[in-house]
Design an enzyme around this catalytic site. Structure first.
Site, mmCIF file in Angstrom:
data_model
loop_
_atom_site.group_PDB
_atom_site.id
_atom_site.type_symbol
_atom_site.label_atom_id
_atom_site.label_comp_id
_atom_site.label_asym_id
_atom_site.label_seq_id
_atom_site.Cartn_x
_atom_site.Cartn_y
_atom_site.Cartn_z
ATOM 1 N N GLU A 32 0.819 -1.203 0.000
ATOM 2 C CA GLU A 32 0.000 0.000 0.000
ATOM 3 C C GLU A 32 0.855 1.256 0.000
ATOM 4 O O GLU A 32 1.940 1.277 0.584
ATOM 5 C CB GLU A 32 -0.886 0.015 1.250
ATOM 6 C CG GLU A 32 -2.338 -0.116 0.906
ATOM 7 C CD GLU A 32 -3.214 -0.244 2.125
ATOM 8 O OE1 GLU A 32 -4.201 -0.979 2.045
ATOM 9 O OE2 GLU A 32 -2.925 0.388 3.146
ATOM 10 N N CYS B 212 3.673 8.123 1.485
ATOM 11 C CA CYS B 212 4.152 7.079 2.400
ATOM 12 C C CYS B 212 4.400 5.813 1.578
ATOM 13 O O CYS B 212 3.473 5.253 0.986
ATOM 14 C CB CYS B 212 3.087 6.839 3.469
ATOM 15 S SG CYS B 212 3.521 5.522 4.605
ATOM 16 N N CYS C 130 6.589 -7.898 6.982
ATOM 17 C CA CYS C 130 7.759 -7.448 7.755
ATOM 18 C C CYS C 130 8.152 -8.527 8.740
ATOM 19 O O CYS C 130 7.301 -9.152 9.368
ATOM 20 C CB CYS C 130 7.427 -6.156 8.491
ATOM 21 S SG CYS C 130 8.830 -5.484 9.399
ATOM 22 N N CYS D 256 6.677 -6.366 15.341
ATOM 23 C CA CYS D 256 6.315 -5.540 16.490
ATOM 24 C C CYS D 256 4.901 -5.934 16.937
ATOM 25 O O CYS D 256 4.030 -6.165 16.087
ATOM 26 C CB CYS D 256 6.378 -4.060 16.129
ATOM 27 S SG CYS D 256 8.023 -3.557 15.616
ATOM 28 N N CYS E 95 1.686 -3.989 15.567
ATOM 29 C CA CYS E 95 1.640 -3.632 14.139
ATOM 30 C C CYS E 95 1.075 -4.773 13.312
ATOM 31 O O CYS E 95 1.571 -5.906 13.380
ATOM 32 C CB CYS E 95 3.056 -3.291 13.665
ATOM 33 S SG CYS E 95 3.173 -3.044 11.877
ATOM 34 N N CYS F 78 -0.152 3.409 7.755
ATOM 35 C CA CYS F 78 0.770 2.474 7.129
ATOM 36 C C CYS F 78 1.058 1.306 8.055
ATOM 37 O O CYS F 78 1.199 0.184 7.622
ATOM 38 C CB CYS F 78 2.080 3.178 6.774
ATOM 39 S SG CYS F 78 1.867 4.361 5.453
HETATM 40 N N1 SAH Z 1 9.202 -0.510 9.778
HETATM 41 C C1 SAH Z 1 9.458 0.852 9.948
HETATM 42 C C2 SAH Z 1 8.582 1.748 9.101
HETATM 43 C C3 SAH Z 1 7.163 1.337 8.901
HETATM 44 S S1 SAH Z 1 6.085 1.450 10.262
HETATM 45 C C4 SAH Z 1 9.324 1.231 11.410
HETATM 46 O O1 SAH Z 1 8.855 0.431 12.196
HETATM 47 O O2 SAH Z 1 9.765 2.329 11.742
HETATM 48 C C5 SAH Z 1 5.760 3.202 10.368
HETATM 49 C C6 SAH Z 1 5.378 3.669 11.788
HETATM 50 O O3 SAH Z 1 4.044 3.227 12.132
HETATM 51 C C7 SAH Z 1 6.295 3.108 12.860
HETATM 52 O O4 SAH Z 1 6.681 4.093 13.792
HETATM 53 C C8 SAH Z 1 5.414 2.077 13.499
HETATM 54 O O5 SAH Z 1 5.854 1.755 14.764
HETATM 55 C C9 SAH Z 1 4.055 2.732 13.457
HETATM 56 N N2 SAH Z 1 2.940 1.811 13.671
HETATM 57 C C10 SAH Z 1 2.872 0.504 13.361
HETATM 58 N N3 SAH Z 1 1.674 -0.017 13.723
HETATM 59 C C11 SAH Z 1 0.967 0.988 14.269
HETATM 60 C C12 SAH Z 1 -0.346 1.088 14.823
HETATM 61 N N4 SAH Z 1 -1.177 0.047 14.846
HETATM 62 N N5 SAH Z 1 -0.739 2.275 15.302
HETATM 63 C C13 SAH Z 1 0.081 3.357 15.244
HETATM 64 N N6 SAH Z 1 1.320 3.334 14.733
HETATM 65 C C14 SAH Z 1 1.770 2.155 14.244
HETATM 66 FE FE1 SF4 Z 2 7.802 -3.976 10.789
HETATM 67 FE FE2 SF4 Z 2 5.526 -2.916 11.692
HETATM 68 FE FE3 SF4 Z 2 7.615 -3.193 13.328
HETATM 69 FE FE4 SF4 Z 2 7.719 -1.356 11.359
HETATM 70 S S1 SF4 Z 2 6.305 -1.356 13.112
HETATM 71 S S2 SF4 Z 2 9.318 -2.818 11.954
HETATM 72 S S3 SF4 Z 2 6.529 -2.418 9.764
HETATM 73 S S4 SF4 Z 2 6.472 -4.871 12.357
#
Ligand code: SAH
Ligand code: SF4
Length: 378
Positions: free
Chosen positions: A93, A106, A113, A117, A120, A343
């Protein structure tokens, strides 16, 4: 997939090498970059200042191919969202958020991934594969084409790019760096280094490599003020704990030509998990001496997430506590600024993603004009 070389994914130097290997002059590379990225050409026939023979040769061995658009949504306020199909069956996306004179795209770097996390949904779906540089820059190319022909660089609606879509960009280092070079190149998108931001969960050795390769803005997904909690939220912390991560941030910042430029720390606000006064106190200690700004991101829930968004009053109290103690802190509340969170919520298979995208679009329509806690993707 084809055996042809996809010219969309080549940086200027690689393009020069490509044309030299064909026995052509270097300037052909510059012509090609301009045709593809400024004039948005998708075929060699359009390239009228390239001789017929060379055009035929190029058609045999090369192509200009971006990911296929599966779904495109445009909201009333100009926010756009694309779901792209990529080779091998996955989908990614890309989101464009206009905000006054600024337009932020974005961009995704991987399908899924591997960092996983806990908050996420991209992480929950697992890792499929790295995107090629053609697929990464292809997102910019397609978004750019959707705005119609470009007259000159100054009028380009995409002023900023954030590598905050699906995936961990530093785990697809070469392709991401190659793509960011094209974004910066005046023969392509001419986006300034200040306006390209790479967000990482903290791949420490690659943060150092990034500063050796090119200068862009850095954002770190911090999310916790101590190792015990960060180990749970961002499992990569077990490999690269906070002390190492922050030392890498310091090095990155020291190496930047513009030393005043701070690093953004992203901090997702999870109710009762990382949003308590104790966490704010720990953050002041942790970040006090670093050139950073902290960005609080209200958590975006998704099914079976197992977390809730912090209350508005807790977020504001957290924000005030930190600002009062000298840690420059902002809250990401408007819809445009919620792009990262949106995202972070990318999910599973193609159909699922398309359905979610449609639902998202409806929500954007419903909430357009609602400037408060904006239309957050769900
Ligand atoms: N993988 C990279 C970039 C993509 S995620 C990273 O983790 O930095 C982009 C941002 O969205 C990151 O700061 C991530 O922690 C945040 N993010 C992921 N899931 C989320 C959620 N459910 N609500 C709010 N922010 C979220
Ligand atoms: Fe991967 Fe989501 Fe963690 Fe970013 S926040 S590193 S996209 S699992």
């Amino acid at each position: 997939m084809t055996d042809k070389i996809n010219l969309l994914g080549l940086s200027c130097i690689e393009m020069e090498e490509f044309f030299l290997s064909l026995g052509e002059k270097k300037y052909r590379a510059h012509q090609m970059l301009k045709w593809m990225h400024i004039h948005q050409a998708d075929s060699f026939e359009q390239m009228t200042d390239v001789g017929k023979k060379l055009r035929e040769k190029l058609s045999e061995i090369a192509e200009i191919r971006a990911p296929e658009i599966l779904h495109e949504g445009v909201s009333r306020d100009g926010t756009r969202k694309w779901v792209f199909k990529v080779d091998g069956g996955g989908a990614i996306e890309t989101v464009f958020i206009p905000d006054g004179r600024r337009g932020t795209l974005c961009v995704s770097s991987q399908v899924g991934c591997s960092v996983d996390c806990s908050f996420c949904s991209t992480g929950k779906q697992g890792f499929q594969r790295d995107l090629t540089s053609a697929e990464i820059i292809g997102q910019v190319w397609l978004a750019s084409r959707s705005f119609g022909p470009r007259k000159n660089l100054g009028e380009h609606p995409i002023t900023n790019v954030v590598m905050m879509g699906m995936g961990e960009p530093l785990l697809n280092f070469d392709n991401v760096v190659r793509s960011m070079r094209v974004m910066k190149d005046d023969l392509a998108y001419g986006i300034s280094k200040k306006r390209i931001t790479l967000s990482t969960s903290g791949v420490v050795p690659m943060i150092d490599r990034l500063s050796d390769e090119l200068d862009v803005s850095l954002a770190i997904s911090l999310h916790a003020p101590n190792d015990e909690l960060r180990d749970k939220l961002v499992p990569l912390n077990r490999k690269y704990p906070l002390a190492e991560l922050l030392a890498a941030c310091r090095r990155y910042s020291d190496k930047r030509p513009d030393k005043r430029k701070s690093i953004t720390m992203e901090y997702v606000m999870l109710k009762g998990v990382n949003d308590q006064p104790e966490h704010a106190r720990q953050l002041v200690k942790l970040l006090g001496n670093l050139p950073v700004k902290l960005n609080l991101i209200p958590f975006n829930p998704f099914p079976h997430a197992g977390y809730e968004r912090s209350t508005r009053s807790d977020i504001l109290a957290f924000h005030k506590f930190l600002n009062d103690r000298g840690v420059l802190t902002t809250v990401r509340t408007t819809r445009g600024d919620d792009i990262d969170a949106a995202c972070g919520q990318l999910v599973g298979d193609v159909m699922d993603r398309t359905r979610r995208s449609e639902r998202w679009q409806k929500e954007v329509f419903l909430r357009a004009g609602d400037s408060a806690d904006g239309a957050v993707a769900s």
